[in-house]
Design a protein around this motif. Sequence first.
Motif, PDB file in Angstrom:
ATOM      1  N   LYS A  52       0.847  -1.194   0.000  1.00  0.00           N
ATOM      2  CA  LYS A  52       0.000   0.000   0.000  1.00  0.00           C
ATOM      3  C   LYS A  52       0.880   1.241   0.000  1.00  0.00           C
ATOM      4  O   LYS A  52       2.030   1.215   0.450  1.00  0.00           O
ATOM      5  CB  LYS A  52      -0.920   0.029   1.221  1.00  0.00           C
ATOM      6  CG  LYS A  52      -0.195   0.119   2.558  1.00  0.00           C
ATOM      7  CD  LYS A  52      -1.186   0.190   3.725  1.00  0.00           C
ATOM      8  CE  LYS A  52      -0.445   0.285   5.062  1.00  0.00           C
ATOM      9  NZ  LYS A  52      -1.390   0.401   6.199  1.00  0.00           N
ATOM     10  N   THR A  54       1.004   5.140   1.390  1.00  0.00           N
ATOM     11  CA  THR A  54       0.418   6.043   2.369  1.00  0.00           C
ATOM     12  C   THR A  54       1.184   7.358   2.398  1.00  0.00           C
ATOM     13  O   THR A  54       2.368   7.410   2.044  1.00  0.00           O
ATOM     14  CB  THR A  54       0.437   5.431   3.788  1.00  0.00           C
ATOM     15  OG1 THR A  54       1.798   5.133   4.155  1.00  0.00           O
ATOM     16  CG2 THR A  54      -0.369   4.156   3.843  1.00  0.00           C
ATOM     17  N   THR A  64      -4.151   6.428   3.427  1.00  0.00           N
ATOM     18  CA  THR A  64      -3.772   5.431   2.426  1.00  0.00           C
ATOM     19  C   THR A  64      -4.216   5.902   1.050  1.00  0.00           C
ATOM     20  O   THR A  64      -5.394   6.198   0.839  1.00  0.00           O
ATOM     21  CB  THR A  64      -4.418   4.068   2.743  1.00  0.00           C
ATOM     22  OG1 THR A  64      -3.985   3.632   4.037  1.00  0.00           O
ATOM     23  CG2 THR A  64      -4.021   3.022   1.704  1.00  0.00           C
ATOM     24  N   THR A  66      -3.426   4.226  -2.139  1.00  0.00           N
ATOM     25  CA  THR A  66      -3.849   3.132  -3.016  1.00  0.00           C
ATOM     26  C   THR A  66      -3.230   1.824  -2.555  1.00  0.00           C
ATOM     27  O   THR A  66      -2.259   1.808  -1.785  1.00  0.00           O
ATOM     28  CB  THR A  66      -3.451   3.415  -4.481  1.00  0.00           C
ATOM     29  OG1 THR A  66      -4.087   2.466  -5.341  1.00  0.00           O
ATOM     30  CG2 THR A  66      -1.940   3.322  -4.672  1.00  0.00           C
ATOM     31  N   LEU A  67      -3.793   0.730  -3.031  1.00  0.00           N
ATOM     32  CA  LEU A  67      -3.256  -0.604  -2.794  1.00  0.00           C
ATOM     33  C   LEU A  67      -2.543  -1.067  -4.063  1.00  0.00           C
ATOM     34  O   LEU A  67      -2.940  -0.719  -5.173  1.00  0.00           O
ATOM     35  CB  LEU A  67      -4.377  -1.573  -2.436  1.00  0.00           C
ATOM     36  CG  LEU A  67      -5.196  -1.223  -1.190  1.00  0.00           C
ATOM     37  CD1 LEU A  67      -6.336  -2.218  -1.016  1.00  0.00           C
ATOM     38  CD2 LEU A  67      -4.324  -1.194   0.045  1.00  0.00           C
ATOM     39  N   THR A 174      -7.621   1.178   8.115  1.00  0.00           N
ATOM     40  CA  THR A 174      -7.057   1.421   6.776  1.00  0.00           C
ATOM     41  C   THR A 174      -8.161   1.580   5.747  1.00  0.00           C
ATOM     42  O   THR A 174      -8.101   2.477   4.889  1.00  0.00           O
ATOM     43  CB  THR A 174      -6.125   0.263   6.376  1.00  0.00           C
ATOM     44  OG1 THR A 174      -5.037   0.186   7.306  1.00  0.00           O
ATOM     45  CG2 THR A 174      -5.565   0.478   4.975  1.00  0.00           C
ATOM     46  N   MET A 178      -9.053   4.932   3.368  1.00  0.00           N
ATOM     47  CA  MET A 178      -9.112   4.874   1.911  1.00  0.00           C
ATOM     48  C   MET A 178     -10.417   5.415   1.355  1.00  0.00           C
ATOM     49  O   MET A 178     -10.444   5.961   0.245  1.00  0.00           O
ATOM     50  CB  MET A 178      -8.898   3.429   1.440  1.00  0.00           C
ATOM     51  CG  MET A 178      -7.533   2.893   1.756  1.00  0.00           C
ATOM     52  SD  MET A 178      -7.235   1.300   0.985  1.00  0.00           S
ATOM     53  CE  MET A 178      -7.122   1.778  -0.735  1.00  0.00           C
TER      54      MET A 178
END
Length: 245
Positions: A52, A54, A64, A66-67, A174, A178
């Motif tokens: 991820k 952050t 956060t 993006t993943l 988290t 997001m």
Amino acid sequence: MTTSKKPAFDSGAFLANAGLGKRIVQVKAKSAFFTQGGAADCVYYLQSGRAKLTVVSKRGKEATITLINAGEFIGEEAIAGAVGLRMATATAITSCSAMKIERAEMIRVLQEEHAFSDVFMKFLLARSMRTQADLVDQLFNSSEKRLARILLLMAEFGKAGEPETLIPAITQETLAEMIGTTRSRVSFFMNRFRKLGFIEYNGRIRVHKSLLNVILHDQLPDQNALPVERLPAANRRLRKKDRSM
């Protein structure tokens, strides 16, 4: 006299095998690939695992962005102009294996190997489209719908191949960061999704394809709708009349 033809460049092999200016690194869960403010001197290609991105504000608030899934690059800002500083922190969610490519080697292969340039350009376009979709999602969709979308993205619904319905461990804090809401709201939505059969969770979250209905068709029961037996008597009679017609 015959001239030897240069073999076609294999982008997959380049991203799989260590060599000059690149090496494979193993990153444990919760460990960082790089941190915000550090030198942007290399690019990572995630071979396996999840990560991820952050950012932390001057006031210390973390969010956060993006993943990142296997098959994606991390830290591509390293090739933008002179060596600068990282704008975000990249952290492993699960144990990860990644190819660490030094900035000079990354620039060289992009300039010399068109096959690799095509691969990297497709990634950049996909990342750009994902960023735009995230912005639209944040501006126009409810927090419940944003949560459904994040869960589906983590399960990789919509990509080629079978989705990974059991997603990596992720905290409600988290998820709240997001989608821009509170942890208590995420908990409420998660319980609702579970009751509706869209997800299962007992430590790890399993996403079912039926959750797509939230995104595609807004198929959630109306929370404001009253059961028939609680409607005024006149309305109940109308409902019964409608059913008998």
